[in-house]
Structure formats: structure tokens, C-alpha cells
Design a protein around this motif. Sequence first.
Motif, PDB file in Angstrom:
ATOM      1  N   SER A  12       0.828  -1.208   0.000  1.00  0.00           N
ATOM      2  CA  SER A  12       0.000   0.000   0.000  1.00  0.00           C
ATOM      3  C   SER A  12       0.861   1.256   0.000  1.00  0.00           C
ATOM      4  O   SER A  12       0.575   2.217  -0.721  1.00  0.00           O
ATOM      5  N   GLN A  13       1.905   1.268   0.780  1.00  0.00           N
ATOM      6  CA  GLN A  13       2.797   2.431   0.825  1.00  0.00           C
ATOM      7  C   GLN A  13       3.509   2.629  -0.508  1.00  0.00           C
ATOM      8  O   GLN A  13       3.692   3.756  -0.962  1.00  0.00           O
ATOM      9  N   GLY A  14       3.907   1.544  -1.130  1.00  0.00           N
ATOM     10  CA  GLY A  14       4.550   1.633  -2.439  1.00  0.00           C
ATOM     11  C   GLY A  14       3.599   2.203  -3.483  1.00  0.00           C
ATOM     12  O   GLY A  14       3.986   3.058  -4.286  1.00  0.00           O
ATOM     13  N   TRP A  15       2.350   1.724  -3.445  1.00  0.00           N
ATOM     14  CA  TRP A  15       1.359   2.242  -4.382  1.00  0.00           C
ATOM     15  C   TRP A  15       1.111   3.724  -4.139  1.00  0.00           C
ATOM     16  O   TRP A  15       1.021   4.506  -5.081  1.00  0.00           O
ATOM     17  N   CYS A  16       1.020   4.129  -2.887  1.00  0.00           N
ATOM     18  CA  CYS A  16       0.803   5.548  -2.562  1.00  0.00           C
ATOM     19  C   CYS A  16       1.972   6.397  -3.064  1.00  0.00           C
ATOM     20  O   CYS A  16       1.753   7.494  -3.600  1.00  0.00           O
TER      21      CYS A  16
END
Length: 154
Positions: A12-16
Motif C-alpha cells: 500500500s505504501q509503495g502504491w501511494c
Amino acid sequence: MTATDPALTALSQGWCALSLLHGRIEAHIERALQTRHDLSVREYSLLDVLSRQHDGDGGHLQMKQVADAVVLSQSATTRLVTRLEDRGLLERYLCPTDRRGIYTNVTETGLKLLEEARPTNDSALREALDEAAKNPELAPLVRVVETLKAPVPA
């Protein structure tokens, strides 16, 4: 996996981070193109994609292919084509071998505007990437973008 699973959190952090990088780049390019050439990023992208067409087999793109290339729905792409046609930057005509098909070409005026806007697009992209590289969360993504090669058409 649960909602607090570290793998999901990292994903999720990578996508953000990727979404943030994309948004910053697009906003920076949008401002530059609008200010200097009265073009949006989508309009520039459409002109660029259509300018790469050629005569002969497989030389003209179908509207679905154009929509995929500029990352819009087919209906949004058609509306965008119509707006640029109204500005005299694109023209549509019937396919000479299949009267059901419609080709869309960039006019001379559109090609001139595209060539004038290309350096603005390129420098705005460079500026946005350089600025993003200063952010520790975005720097690894910037490095990846800088090493990507253009996809080879199938």
C-alpha cells in the motif's frame, strides 16, 4: 493476510508513493503545457500518439488503441479528439479500404504545436523528476523511471 499484514502495508505504501510521483509529475507538466501552449497533458499525449501513425498496414490506430495509449475511456478519447478537431489540430476521414473505419490524423497545425510543445513537456518532466528525487520516499521510484526503456511495439 490481515489488514495489518506488513506485506500489505508495504504494498500500500509503495502504491501511494507511485501515485504521488505520478500526480506531481502530471501536475507540473500540465501547468507548463497549459501556460506555454494552451494544451493539457491529455491533449499533448493524444497529439503525440497520433503523430506516430503512418500510412500502410497497421499504420493507423483504432480508437480503442488510442484510448489505451492515452489512458482514457473510448468515450473520453472521442470527446478529446472532437475538441482537438474543433481547434484544427486533428482531422478525421473514412478509411479508404473499410468505409466503417474512421482515421484520425494530426493536421499540420497540430504537428507544429506538438513540436513547439515537446521541449516544454520534456523539460517539465525533467524538472518534476529532479524535484521528486529530493524526497527520500520518491527517489527510488525516480531512479526506476529514469532507467526504463520505451516498450517495443508487438
